[in-house]
Design an enzyme around this catalytic site. Sequence first.
Site, PDB file in Angstrom:
ATOM      1  N   ALA A  15      -7.048  -0.211   0.624  1.00  0.00           N
ATOM      2  CA  ALA A  15      -6.721  -0.678   1.971  1.00  0.00           C
ATOM      3  C   ALA A  15      -5.384  -1.405   1.862  1.00  0.00           C
ATOM      4  CB  ALA A  15      -7.810  -1.614   2.470  1.00  0.00           C
ATOM      5  N   GLY A  69     -10.148   0.987  -1.436  1.00  0.00           N
ATOM      6  CA  GLY A  69     -10.441   1.949  -0.368  1.00  0.00           C
ATOM      7  C   GLY A  69     -10.144   3.386  -0.772  1.00  0.00           C
TER       8      GLY A  69
HETATM    9  N1  COA Z   1      -1.743  -2.310  -0.033  1.00  0.00           N
HETATM   10  C1  COA Z   1      -0.471  -2.483   0.387  1.00  0.00           C
HETATM   11  N2  COA Z   1       0.604  -2.142  -0.342  1.00  0.00           N
HETATM   12  C2  COA Z   1       0.359  -1.578  -1.542  1.00  0.00           C
HETATM   13  C3  COA Z   1      -0.923  -1.377  -2.036  1.00  0.00           C
HETATM   14  C4  COA Z   1      -2.024  -1.756  -1.221  1.00  0.00           C
HETATM   15  N3  COA Z   1      -3.277  -1.569  -1.584  1.00  0.00           N
HETATM   16  N4  COA Z   1      -0.835  -0.821  -3.267  1.00  0.00           N
HETATM   17  C5  COA Z   1       0.481  -0.677  -3.515  1.00  0.00           C
HETATM   18  N5  COA Z   1       1.204  -1.137  -2.484  1.00  0.00           N
HETATM   19  C6  COA Z   1       2.674  -1.165  -2.338  1.00  0.00           C
HETATM   20  C7  COA Z   1       3.290  -2.277  -3.148  1.00  0.00           C
HETATM   21  O1  COA Z   1       3.221  -3.513  -2.442  1.00  0.00           O
HETATM   22  C8  COA Z   1       4.706  -1.752  -3.293  1.00  0.00           C
HETATM   23  O2  COA Z   1       5.368  -1.957  -2.071  1.00  0.00           O
HETATM   24  P1  COA Z   1       6.887  -2.565  -2.067  1.00  0.00           P
HETATM   25  O3  COA Z   1       7.677  -1.565  -2.883  1.00  0.00           O
HETATM   26  O4  COA Z   1       7.249  -2.566  -0.631  1.00  0.00           O
HETATM   27  O5  COA Z   1       6.787  -3.898  -2.698  1.00  0.00           O
HETATM   28  C9  COA Z   1       4.485  -0.256  -3.445  1.00  0.00           C
HETATM   29  O6  COA Z   1       3.226   0.015  -2.874  1.00  0.00           O
HETATM   30  C10 COA Z   1       4.477   0.233  -4.884  1.00  0.00           C
HETATM   31  O7  COA Z   1       3.479  -0.522  -5.584  1.00  0.00           O
HETATM   32  P2  COA Z   1       3.778  -1.286  -6.949  1.00  0.00           P
HETATM   33  O8  COA Z   1       2.747  -2.359  -7.098  1.00  0.00           O
HETATM   34  O9  COA Z   1       5.202  -1.710  -7.009  1.00  0.00           O
HETATM   35  O10 COA Z   1       3.546  -0.116  -8.008  1.00  0.00           O
HETATM   36  P3  COA Z   1       3.103  -0.257  -9.525  1.00  0.00           P
HETATM   37  O11 COA Z   1       3.284   1.080 -10.119  1.00  0.00           O
HETATM   38  O12 COA Z   1       3.782  -1.407 -10.164  1.00  0.00           O
HETATM   39  O13 COA Z   1       1.542  -0.609  -9.479  1.00  0.00           O
HETATM   40  C11 COA Z   1      -0.736  -0.386  -8.702  1.00  0.00           C
HETATM   41  C12 COA Z   1       0.611   0.323  -8.983  1.00  0.00           C
HETATM   42  C13 COA Z   1      -1.643   0.626  -8.019  1.00  0.00           C
HETATM   43  C14 COA Z   1      -1.347  -0.842 -10.009  1.00  0.00           C
HETATM   44  C15 COA Z   1      -0.477  -1.600  -7.785  1.00  0.00           C
HETATM   45  O14 COA Z   1       0.299  -1.186  -6.672  1.00  0.00           O
HETATM   46  C16 COA Z   1      -1.732  -2.243  -7.266  1.00  0.00           C
HETATM   47  O15 COA Z   1      -2.397  -2.953  -7.978  1.00  0.00           O
HETATM   48  N6  COA Z   1      -2.053  -2.030  -5.962  1.00  0.00           N
HETATM   49  C17 COA Z   1      -3.172  -2.656  -5.326  1.00  0.00           C
HETATM   50  C18 COA Z   1      -4.473  -2.024  -5.744  1.00  0.00           C
HETATM   51  C19 COA Z   1      -5.636  -2.735  -5.084  1.00  0.00           C
HETATM   52  O16 COA Z   1      -5.920  -3.886  -5.348  1.00  0.00           O
HETATM   53  N7  COA Z   1      -6.327  -2.020  -4.192  1.00  0.00           N
HETATM   54  C20 COA Z   1      -7.472  -2.533  -3.499  1.00  0.00           C
HETATM   55  C21 COA Z   1      -7.071  -3.111  -2.204  1.00  0.00           C
HETATM   56  S1  COA Z   1      -8.491  -3.715  -1.330  1.00  0.00           S
END
Ligand code: COA
Length: 260
Positions: A66, A111
């Site tokens: 999400a 999600g």
């Molecule tokens: N919601 C909103 N934005 C998200 C997102 C999420 N669940 N997951 C990734 N993004 C966004 C990041 O904020 C970033 O945006 P920005 O470039 O504008 O700052 C972009 O997507 C790329 O993500 P980034 O974190 O830079 O990539 P990464 O390769 O370093 O890491 C993940 C990848 C998947 C490990 C990391 O993005 C992450 O942990 N995401 C959240 C996962 C999560 O907790 N999901 C459950 C949500 S309830």
Amino acid sequence: MSYENLKLSNRDGILWVTVDRPSKLNALNVATMAELDRAVDEIENDDQIHAVVITGAGDKAFVAGADIAELNTLGPEEAKEFSLRGQRIFARIEGLSKPVVAAVNGYALGGGCELAMACHLRIATSNAVFGQPEVKLGLIPGYAGTQRLPRLIGKGRALEILLTGRNVSAEEAERIGLVNRVVEPVELTQAVTDLLGAILRNGPLAVAHCLEAVQYGLEMSFDDASLLEATLFGLCGASEEMAEGTAAFLERRKPQFRSE
Ligand code: COA
């Protein structure tokens, strides 16, 4: 119908639904969820759609969860409403009478993992990563992940994943039954197409009845579910499809289930 955060493409009766916010790793914001809801309307009503694939844009993520930026602003009533709305949309996907396959091509977190679990079948690439990391955000899964995960992989394994919030590799996901199959990224489209091809060769009504028997029967008592099965079996008996399928066997020919 027009979509901003989804791409829809019907290829030979299989509707490919691509969540298309690659700059946010396809995170499901409210607008995307509303579009998924509309896509389900389209899938239900369009006779030219026989099956569905859900996937993510780009080569990094299926859906990274999400949208955390939206979650950050929710109060308690809104958060409950947010959860109920998402649960309802995912239940609509799971309740479809046409087979739905998740083509998991990268991160399927939060999600995203819940969306994959709401699909009937899952094929993942070898670089896919699953998980329910919500506890790390001070949250719990809100799109029925606490319910679908233990039903898919068992309570003990599910609790470990839910309580630690750790990542699950594609290899582990296959071993514990979270996905049906793991393939290399270049093989994903073909693997999904082959799987659905094997399903779509069968009687469409029989496939729909199988989905219904499993989907609804699993939440009933064994006796009630067996009665549901017998009732659906009875409906098969009234169908041209069963007449054609059994006649084709006896006449040693291929059945002709679809007119097109
Ligand atoms: N919601 C909103 N934005 C998200 C997102 C999420 N669940 N997951 C990734 N993004 C966004 C990041 O904020 C970033 O945006 P920005 O470039 O504008 O700052 C972009 O997507 C790329 O993500 P980034 O974190 O830079 O990539 P990464 O390769 O370093 O890491 C993940 C990848 C998947 C490990 C990391 O993005 C992450 O942990 N995401 C959240 C996962 C999560 O907790 N999901 C459950 C949500 S309830």
